[in-house]
Design a protein around this motif. Structure first.
Motif, PDB file in Angstrom:
ATOM      1  N   VAL A   1     -10.593  -0.961   0.704  1.00 24.44           N
ATOM      2  CA  VAL A   1     -11.448  -1.376   1.815  1.00 24.44           C
ATOM      3  C   VAL A   1     -11.109  -2.831   2.095  1.00 24.44           C
ATOM      4  O   VAL A   1     -11.175  -3.675   1.191  1.00 24.44           O
TER       5      VAL A   1
ATOM      6  N   ARG B   1      -9.323   2.970   3.411  1.00 26.46           N
ATOM      7  CA  ARG B   1     -10.535   3.717   3.749  1.00 26.46           C
ATOM      8  C   ARG B   1     -11.360   3.039   4.847  1.00 26.46           C
ATOM      9  O   ARG B   1     -11.985   3.723   5.654  1.00 26.46           O
ATOM     10  N   GLY B   2     -11.387   1.713   4.848  1.00 24.49           N
ATOM     11  CA  GLY B   2     -12.211   1.023   5.831  1.00 24.49           C
ATOM     12  C   GLY B   2     -11.694  -0.357   6.159  1.00 24.49           C
ATOM     13  O   GLY B   2     -11.020  -0.994   5.342  1.00 24.49           O
TER      14      GLY B   2
ATOM     15  N   VAL C   1      -8.089   4.876   9.457  1.00 25.55           N
ATOM     16  CA  VAL C   1      -9.219   4.553   8.597  1.00 25.55           C
ATOM     17  C   VAL C   1     -10.443   5.383   8.985  1.00 25.55           C
ATOM     18  O   VAL C   1     -10.596   5.803  10.138  1.00 25.55           O
TER      19      VAL C   1
ATOM     20  N   LEU D   1     -20.239  -1.710   4.827  1.00 23.12           N
ATOM     21  CA  LEU D   1     -18.950  -1.108   4.508  1.00 23.12           C
ATOM     22  C   LEU D   1     -18.534  -1.414   3.075  1.00 23.12           C
ATOM     23  O   LEU D   1     -18.007  -0.554   2.363  1.00 23.12           O
TER      24      LEU D   1
ATOM     25  N   VAL E   1     -12.169  -3.377  -3.071  1.00 19.99           N
ATOM     26  CA  VAL E   1     -12.634  -4.062  -1.866  1.00 19.99           C
ATOM     27  C   VAL E   1     -11.983  -5.435  -1.823  1.00 19.99           C
ATOM     28  O   VAL E   1     -12.243  -6.285  -2.682  1.00 19.99           O
TER      29      VAL E   1
END
Length: 405
Positions: A5, A31-32, A52, A95, A104
């Motif tokens: 992420v 993913r994000g 994404v 998120l 992350v």
């Protein structure tokens, strides 16, 4: 394959991280993405390029972003799914907590990165931290949110270098805390600084510095706030605070040295007199990649240093009279747990004022000292105390800056 992420995807850290992901598709799944919202065309392209699932934008522009993504989807032969779009100032925080098994990477600039940092840690994610301000602002809160040793992997080149050097010790495996005590092998951490565009200048020579001159960094290509911070050495002050919090080392055992080549990114000096250095070209791809794969390494992230070519490395002491920002950071660490938050927030106000031409260059750090001296501080803060410290710092700094307008 690692799930990633990426927060701050359209900034300097974010775009370099995406370059690494694109070159290593077998290693990563994105993913994000999160971004501030100033570059929606670029963000939409990133969403489509990496398919994404979720995208977060700090402004309320979901409708506009959705339309741009829809338009760009036409450029792809395969069907690109429309992602879930989160919007508003808390979108990146939401998120950051959505994928507990992901790494992350927080590449957001400024104190607004604190919320996403805490959310990622509380979700149990590994946090690759490039947003030094969130640790500086909320140090006690960040440390309290840690769920396991090594959950934070530093991405700043200096702290990545220290983390790598610490792995050479017996007791300092990975990102465990060195703790400068009688039992520790570590004597000092040494942060290197390029010196910025004004290395070697005296204070009187900096009275009429313009934003364009301060933004002309000789080594690194960074965003405007980080570049100005590098020129004043506030960035090194923030890094000193970050190193103190990351590695649990007292500020008096963290030294700084000017190294204009930016090849040695930082060092660890041991009790026996040995010093371990981490050296690599002045490029952020290596610490970013290592932040996403720690403790493993990707192949061929950077071209190695050529040891068969003549080169010279220079190390010089910091001129603290001309550049007092590092000493102010030491004062902030010693004064209270919330003084570092004030250091960061007030500096952001002064840098913004300087960039728009309403504050002289030397006043950035001069007024920073004034703000720190005026602040009382909190020793055991909660989240409300940290937020209040930032609000107070912004308000007081704006008052001080208004005298120059």
């Amino acid at each position: 394959m690692r799930d990633i992420v990426l927060l701050g995807s359209t900034g300097s850290i974010g775009t370099q991280a995406l370059d690494i992901v694109a070159r290593n598709p077998e290693e990563f799944r994105l993913r994000g993405l999160a971004a501030g919202g100033a570059h929606l065309e670029l963000l939409a392209r990133q969403v489509c390029d990496f398919c994404v699932e979720v995208v977060a934008v700090a402004t309320y522009c979901a409708h506009e972003l959705r339309a741009i993504i829809e338009e760009k989807r036409q450029d792809f032969s395969q069907s690109i799914p429309m992602p879930t779009i989160l919007e508003g100032p808390d979108a990146a925080t939401e998120l950051a907590g959505m994928f507990p098994d992901a790494v992350v990477l927080n590449g957001i600039t400024g104190g607004v990165g604190l919320g996403p940092t805490l959310a990622a840690l509380q979700a149990g994610s590994t946090l690759a931290l490039a947003n030094k301000e969130s640790l500086v602002v909320g140090g006690p809160l960040v440390r309290a949110a840690l769920q396991r040793p090594g959950q934070i992997v530093p991405v700043d080149s200096e702290h990545s270098a220290i983390a790598q050097a610490l792995r050479s010790g017996i007791h300092e495996k990975g990102l465990t805390s060195p703790r400068i005590t009688g039992r520790s092998e570590v004597a000092e951490l040494v942060l290197t600084a390029s010196g910025g565009p004004f290395r070697g200048r005296l204070r009187d020579e900096l009275r009429h510095v313009t934003p364009a001159q301060a933004l002309d960094h000789p080594t690194w290509n960074m965003g405007p706030v980080v570049t100005i911070n590098s020129s004043t050495l506030v960035n090194k002050g923030l890094e000193l605070i970050e190193a103190h919090l990351l590695f649990d080392v007292p500020a008096e055992h963290i030294q700084t040295v000017i190294h204009p080549q930016s090849i040695v990114h930082s060092m660890v000096t041991w009790n026996d007199g040995a010093t371990i250095v981490q050296a690599s070209p002045p490029d952020m791809h290596l610490p970013i990649a290592l932040g996403m794969t720690w403790p493993q390494r990707l192949k061929e992230v950077e071209i190695p240093i050529r040891w068969d070519a003549m080169q010279s490395w220079i190390f010089e002491p910091v001129d603290h009279q001309t550049f007092p920002a590092i000493q102010l950071a030491r004062y902030a660490v010693s004064a209270s747990a919330t003084h570092p938050a004030v250091y960061n927030a007030a500096n952001e106000v002064f840098v913004e004022a300087f960039l728009r031409g309403s504050l002289p260059y030397l006043a950035i750090v001069d007024l920073l000292g004034t703000v720190l001296e005026a602040y009382e501080g909190v020793q055991d803060p909660n989240i409300d105390d940290v937020m209040e410290a930032q609000r107070w710092a912004v308000s007081y700094a704006q008052q001080q800056a208004s005298h120059y307008a």
